[in-house]
Structure formats: C-alpha cells, structure tokens
Design a protein around this motif. Sequence first.
Motif, PDB file in Angstrom:
ATOM      1  N   ALA A 235      -5.127 -26.998  -8.142  1.00 19.10           N
ATOM      2  CA  ALA A 235      -4.253 -26.464  -9.191  1.00 19.10           C
ATOM      3  C   ALA A 235      -3.333 -25.448  -8.586  1.00 19.10           C
ATOM      4  CB  ALA A 235      -5.110 -26.047 -10.195  1.00 19.10           C
ATOM      5  N   ALA A 236      -1.949 -25.668  -8.773  1.00 12.49           N
ATOM      6  CA  ALA A 236      -1.021 -24.663  -8.455  1.00 12.49           C
ATOM      7  C   ALA A 236      -0.290 -23.885  -9.650  1.00 12.49           C
ATOM      8  CB  ALA A 236      -0.071 -25.160  -7.452  1.00 12.49           C
ATOM      9  N   ALA A 237      -0.058 -22.739  -9.403  1.00 12.09           N
ATOM     10  CA  ALA A 237       0.489 -22.046 -10.548  1.00 12.09           C
ATOM     11  C   ALA A 237       1.442 -21.136  -9.986  1.00 12.09           C
ATOM     12  CB  ALA A 237      -0.422 -21.276 -11.455  1.00 12.09           C
TER      13      ALA A 237
ATOM     14  N   THR B  60       2.982 -15.867  -6.324  1.00  7.67           N
ATOM     15  CA  THR B  60       3.582 -14.868  -7.398  1.00  7.67           C
ATOM     16  C   THR B  60       5.060 -14.722  -6.670  1.00  7.67           C
ATOM     17  OG1 THR B  60       1.449 -13.726  -7.585  1.00  7.67           O
ATOM     18  CG2 THR B  60       3.585 -12.388  -8.022  1.00  7.67           C
ATOM     19  N   PHE B  61       6.230 -14.392  -7.808  1.00  5.80           N
ATOM     20  CA  PHE B  61       7.467 -14.430  -7.493  1.00  5.80           C
ATOM     21  C   PHE B  61       7.759 -13.203  -8.146  1.00  5.80           C
ATOM     22  CE2 PHE B  61       6.864 -18.807  -6.754  1.00  5.80           C
ATOM     23  CZ  PHE B  61       7.331 -18.931  -5.684  1.00  5.80           C
ATOM     24  N   THR B  62       8.470 -12.269  -7.514  1.00 10.42           N
ATOM     25  CA  THR B  62       9.134 -11.160  -8.348  1.00 10.42           C
ATOM     26  C   THR B  62      10.703 -11.057  -8.136  1.00 10.42           C
ATOM     27  OG1 THR B  62       8.910  -9.710  -6.272  1.00 10.42           O
ATOM     28  CG2 THR B  62       7.034  -9.515  -7.728  1.00 10.42           C
ATOM     29  N   LEU B  63      11.178 -10.551  -9.129  1.00 11.96           N
ATOM     30  CA  LEU B  63      12.605 -10.167  -9.315  1.00 11.96           C
ATOM     31  C   LEU B  63      13.037  -9.538  -8.227  1.00 11.96           C
ATOM     32  CD1 LEU B  63      13.244 -10.279 -13.130  1.00 11.96           C
ATOM     33  CD2 LEU B  63      13.906 -11.984 -11.486  1.00 11.96           C
ATOM     34  N   LYS B  64      14.220  -9.891  -7.424  1.00  9.72           N
ATOM     35  CA  LYS B  64      14.913  -8.668  -6.432  1.00  9.72           C
ATOM     36  C   LYS B  64      15.394  -7.412  -7.103  1.00  9.72           C
ATOM     37  CE  LYS B  64      16.330 -12.197  -3.329  1.00  9.72           C
ATOM     38  NZ  LYS B  64      17.653 -12.956  -2.572  1.00  9.72           N
ATOM     39  N   GLU B  65      15.267  -6.391  -6.294  1.00  8.57           N
ATOM     40  CA  GLU B  65      15.797  -5.172  -6.622  1.00  8.57           C
ATOM     41  C   GLU B  65      16.921  -4.718  -5.715  1.00  8.57           C
ATOM     42  OE1 GLU B  65      12.528  -2.206  -7.120  1.00  8.57           O
ATOM     43  OE2 GLU B  65      12.133  -2.927  -9.192  1.00  8.57           O
ATOM     44  N   TYR B  66      18.101  -4.338  -6.544  1.00  8.12           N
ATOM     45  CA  TYR B  66      19.202  -3.775  -5.717  1.00  8.12           C
ATOM     46  C   TYR B  66      19.411  -2.410  -5.839  1.00  8.12           C
ATOM     47  CZ  TYR B  66      19.697  -8.873  -6.344  1.00  8.12           C
ATOM     48  OH  TYR B  66      19.612 -10.071  -6.280  1.00  8.12           O
TER      49      TYR B  66
ATOM     50  N   CYS C  64       5.906 -28.191  -8.370  1.00  8.41           N
ATOM     51  CA  CYS C  64       6.094 -27.519  -9.777  1.00  8.41           C
ATOM     52  C   CYS C  64       6.792 -26.283  -9.845  1.00  8.41           C
ATOM     53  CB  CYS C  64       4.774 -27.842 -10.426  1.00  8.41           C
ATOM     54  SG  CYS C  64       3.637 -26.634  -9.507  1.00  8.41           S
ATOM     55  N   GLY C  65       7.420 -25.926 -10.826  1.00  6.41           N
ATOM     56  CA  GLY C  65       8.009 -24.648 -11.004  1.00  6.41           C
ATOM     57  C   GLY C  65       7.214 -23.739 -12.206  1.00  6.41           C
ATOM     58  N   ALA C  66       6.006 -24.224 -12.576  1.00  5.62           N
ATOM     59  CA  ALA C  66       5.124 -23.563 -13.532  1.00  5.62           C
ATOM     60  C   ALA C  66       3.742 -23.872 -13.169  1.00  5.62           C
ATOM     61  CB  ALA C  66       5.475 -23.851 -15.056  1.00  5.62           C
ATOM     62  N   ALA C  67       3.142 -24.831 -13.422  1.00  6.59           N
ATOM     63  CA  ALA C  67       1.884 -25.154 -13.104  1.00  6.59           C
ATOM     64  C   ALA C  67       1.591 -26.783 -13.196  1.00  6.59           C
ATOM     65  CB  ALA C  67       0.899 -24.701 -14.266  1.00  6.59           C
ATOM     66  N   CYS C  68       0.933 -26.969 -12.073  1.00  7.51           N
ATOM     67  CA  CYS C  68       0.559 -28.459 -11.707  1.00  7.51           C
ATOM     68  C   CYS C  68      -0.905 -28.594 -11.103  1.00  7.51           C
ATOM     69  CB  CYS C  68       1.767 -29.242 -11.149  1.00  7.51           C
ATOM     70  SG  CYS C  68       2.049 -28.794  -9.388  1.00  7.51           S
ATOM     71  N   THR C  69      -1.156 -29.897 -10.951  1.00  6.23           N
ATOM     72  CA  THR C  69      -2.418 -30.186 -10.565  1.00  6.23           C
ATOM     73  C   THR C  69      -2.313 -31.672  -9.893  1.00  6.23           C
ATOM     74  OG1 THR C  69      -3.622 -29.075 -12.293  1.00  6.23           O
ATOM     75  CG2 THR C  69      -5.066 -30.549 -11.052  1.00  6.23           C
ATOM     76  N   ALA C  70      -2.928 -31.705  -8.541  1.00  9.10           N
ATOM     77  CA  ALA C  70      -2.931 -32.999  -7.926  1.00  9.10           C
ATOM     78  C   ALA C  70      -4.245 -33.324  -7.270  1.00  9.10           C
ATOM     79  CB  ALA C  70      -1.770 -33.202  -6.826  1.00  9.10           C
ATOM     80  N   GLY C  71      -4.589 -34.510  -7.223  1.00 11.26           N
ATOM     81  CA  GLY C  71      -5.839 -34.960  -6.330  1.00 11.26           C
ATOM     82  C   GLY C  71      -5.273 -35.275  -5.025  1.00 11.26           C
ATOM     83  N   PHE C  72      -6.308 -34.847  -4.010  1.00 14.47           N
ATOM     84  CA  PHE C  72      -6.170 -35.181  -2.716  1.00 14.47           C
ATOM     85  C   PHE C  72      -7.387 -35.740  -2.062  1.00 14.47           C
ATOM     86  CE2 PHE C  72      -2.993 -31.970  -3.490  1.00 14.47           C
ATOM     87  CZ  PHE C  72      -2.056 -32.267  -2.877  1.00 14.47           C
TER      88      PHE C  72
ATOM     89  N   SER D   1       9.155 -22.288  -7.168  1.00 14.43           N
ATOM     90  CA  SER D   1       8.249 -23.440  -7.308  1.00 14.43           C
ATOM     91  C   SER D   1       7.377 -23.392  -6.123  1.00 14.43           C
ATOM     92  CB  SER D   1       9.263 -24.630  -7.038  1.00 14.43           C
ATOM     93  OG  SER D   1       9.974 -24.497  -5.906  1.00 14.43           O
ATOM     94  N   VAL D   2       6.443 -24.390  -6.149  1.00 19.75           N
ATOM     95  CA  VAL D   2       5.237 -24.574  -5.134  1.00 19.75           C
ATOM     96  C   VAL D   2       5.591 -26.195  -4.757  1.00 19.75           C
ATOM     97  CG1 VAL D   2       3.110 -24.576  -4.387  1.00 19.75           C
ATOM     98  CG2 VAL D   2       3.948 -22.547  -5.750  1.00 19.75           C
ATOM     99  N   THR D   3       5.424 -26.596  -3.688  1.00 26.51           N
ATOM    100  CA  THR D   3       5.444 -27.815  -2.908  1.00 26.51           C
ATOM    101  C   THR D   3       4.401 -28.026  -1.912  1.00 26.51           C
ATOM    102  OG1 THR D   3       7.172 -27.285  -1.293  1.00 26.51           O
ATOM    103  CG2 THR D   3       7.859 -28.290  -3.668  1.00 26.51           C
ATOM    104  N   SER D   4       3.982 -29.366  -1.745  1.00 29.90           N
ATOM    105  CA  SER D   4       2.876 -29.557  -0.804  1.00 29.90           C
ATOM    106  C   SER D   4       3.208 -30.713   0.143  1.00 29.90           C
ATOM    107  CB  SER D   4       1.577 -29.912  -1.520  1.00 29.90           C
ATOM    108  OG  SER D   4       1.537 -31.303  -2.250  1.00 29.90           O
TER     109      SER D   4
END
Length: 168
Positions: free
Chosen positions: A51-53, A123-129, A71-79, A61-64
């Motif tokens: 499960a990825a979030a 975890t992704f954070t917004l960039k600061e300038y 996915c860009g929010a949450a997803c689950t896959a069997g391996f 997003s997270v890819t495998s």
Amino acid sequence: NPFTLTTDAAGVVTATAAANTLTGSYSVLVAAGNSITPTSFSLTNASPYLAAAVVGSGSGSVTSTPAGIDCGAACTAGFDYNTAVTLAANAGAGSTFAGWSGACSGDGPCTVTMTESKAISATFTLKEYTVAASADPAADGSVTGGGTVTHGDPVTVTATANSGYTFV
C-alpha cells in the motif's frame, strides 16, 4: 512432515503449514469409523500487498518497478511472494520529495522484498523561495516586503519613491 497436525476436543484435525512455503496439490486420508476417505486440497502462495500513500503539503506520485503501483494519492497492489519492489517518488510542480515512512525510511531509493504485506508513505512538501528586493540607488526610494514564501502563496513587495523621484 511439512505440516503440523493438531486435534481439538471435538476430534477436528487441523493441518498447518508455514506461510508461502508449500505450494502444490496434497492428499490426506480421513478416517471416520470403519471407512477411510481420501481428500485432496491445494496450497498456493498468498500475494502480499503493498500500500502506497502520498502525504504532506506538496503534491507528487509514487510508481513501482515491477509495475503495479502508480498513484498520486493512495493505491494498493499485490506482488508475487519474495519479489523485490522498487518505488520511485516523483515530485509535482512546486513540490519537493521529503522522504519515505513506513516500510522504507530516508529520502533515497526505496526497495522492499514482498514477504508480507507492507505500507509505505511518500511525503512531499511545497517548495519555499526567498524573495529579496532593494532600491538601487537607495537614495531614489525604498522597497519593503519579500522574505521566505511558500510555493503558491502571494508575496507583496512595495516600492516607495523618495521626494522628487518617480518610477519609470
């Protein structure tokens, strides 16, 4: 013997095998009274799930590899059991990848071996300038505002001309 056999008070026999170690077809003989009946059953490996979030103030997003998680929010896959799965975190516009939590940690590559179901968060954070402004030459006027600004937030910079000067 690949199985552990137990009998309860009612005479029910339970055969237990270690998870994901014995695949194939099996046959047992069941004795009841004066008769013996062969009974067949099969065992297959259970597919553990990953499960990825995506969490945090930013986007991404997270890819495998192998494919399954995308996915860009949450997803689950069997391996398949014992498969090495490598996850990649892809930061969205104005965001930075801050790190993994759950079955992975840190901000480097994430590879897990699927011997059981696992959960991972990216975890992704917004960039600061930093916005800096100044009057040049300083005798012509002054500038206020700026500072550290988070991606997507407005910033106000005010320029004030000194007496006898105008903006061109």
